[in-house]
Scaffold this active site. Structure first.
Site, PDB file in Angstrom:
ATOM      1  N   LYS A  21      26.758 -42.912  13.160  1.00 18.99           N
ATOM      2  CA  LYS A  21      28.035 -43.592  12.901  1.00 18.99           C
ATOM      3  C   LYS A  21      27.904 -44.995  13.478  1.00 18.99           C
ATOM      4  O   LYS A  21      27.743 -45.165  14.691  1.00 18.99           O
ATOM      5  CB  LYS A  21      29.191 -42.842  13.566  1.00 18.99           C
ATOM      6  CG  LYS A  21      30.550 -43.518  13.399  1.00 18.99           C
ATOM      7  CD  LYS A  21      31.647 -42.649  13.993  1.00 18.99           C
ATOM      8  CE  LYS A  21      32.995 -43.335  14.067  1.00 18.99           C
ATOM      9  NZ  LYS A  21      33.506 -43.806  12.803  1.00 18.99           N
ATOM     10  N   THR A  24      33.471 -48.467  12.583  1.00 16.08           N
ATOM     11  CA  THR A  24      34.760 -47.819  12.746  1.00 16.08           C
ATOM     12  C   THR A  24      35.785 -48.639  11.990  1.00 16.08           C
ATOM     13  O   THR A  24      35.655 -49.866  11.895  1.00 16.08           O
ATOM     14  CB  THR A  24      35.140 -47.649  14.236  1.00 16.08           C
ATOM     15  OG1 THR A  24      36.358 -46.908  14.320  1.00 16.08           O
ATOM     16  CG2 THR A  24      35.290 -48.978  14.948  1.00 16.08           C
ATOM     17  N   GLU A  74      29.763 -44.346   8.306  1.00 17.59           N
ATOM     18  CA  GLU A  74      30.634 -43.433   9.054  1.00 17.59           C
ATOM     19  C   GLU A  74      30.052 -42.019   9.115  1.00 17.59           C
ATOM     20  O   GLU A  74      30.637 -41.129   9.713  1.00 17.59           O
ATOM     21  CB  GLU A  74      32.020 -43.362   8.392  1.00 17.59           C
ATOM     22  CG  GLU A  74      32.858 -44.604   8.577  1.00 17.59           C
ATOM     23  CD  GLU A  74      33.690 -44.574   9.856  1.00 17.59           C
ATOM     24  OE1 GLU A  74      33.459 -43.696  10.711  1.00 17.59           O
ATOM     25  OE2 GLU A  74      34.566 -45.426   9.992  1.00 17.59           O
TER      26      GLU A  74
END
Length: 104
Positions: A21, A24, A74
């Site tokens: 990841k 954000t 993500e």
């Protein structure tokens, strides 16, 4: 003890730590981060620190302009990403993308 600069839901911790990841999506309340910022990261649920990240890029996106690339960053599918964002930010349409790299 130092305060955390940004928090993530605990379910994202392993992906962040593993480098899966790397972005954000946030609402306007967290649109102030800039390239080069070094941020202490904590879990949303208990605010416990778990790593440090550096902001590598920022941009703006809407629900309609989210792409497969955003989903990959993500570590989700695009439908999953859209659902997660809708659940976290109901009624919002503009989001701030924070690209980051874990540094410790």
């Amino acid at each position: 003890m130092q305060p955390n600069d940004i928090t993530f839901f605990q379910r994202f911790q392993d992906d962040i730590l593993a480098g899966r990841k790397t972005i954000t999506l946030r609402d306007a309340a967290e649109s102030h981060f800039k390239v080069g910022d070094i941020l202490r990261v904590g879990r949303y649920e208990d605010n416990d620190y778990f790593c440090t990240i550096v902001v590598q890029a920022t941009s703006t996106v809407t629900m309609d302009t989210l792409t497969q690339r955003h989903a990959e960053q993500e570590n989700m599918t695009l439908p999953e990403l859209k659902q997660v964002i809708a659940d976290i930010y109901p009624g919002e349409n503009t989001f701030y993308v924070i690209e980051f790299k874990r540094i410790e």
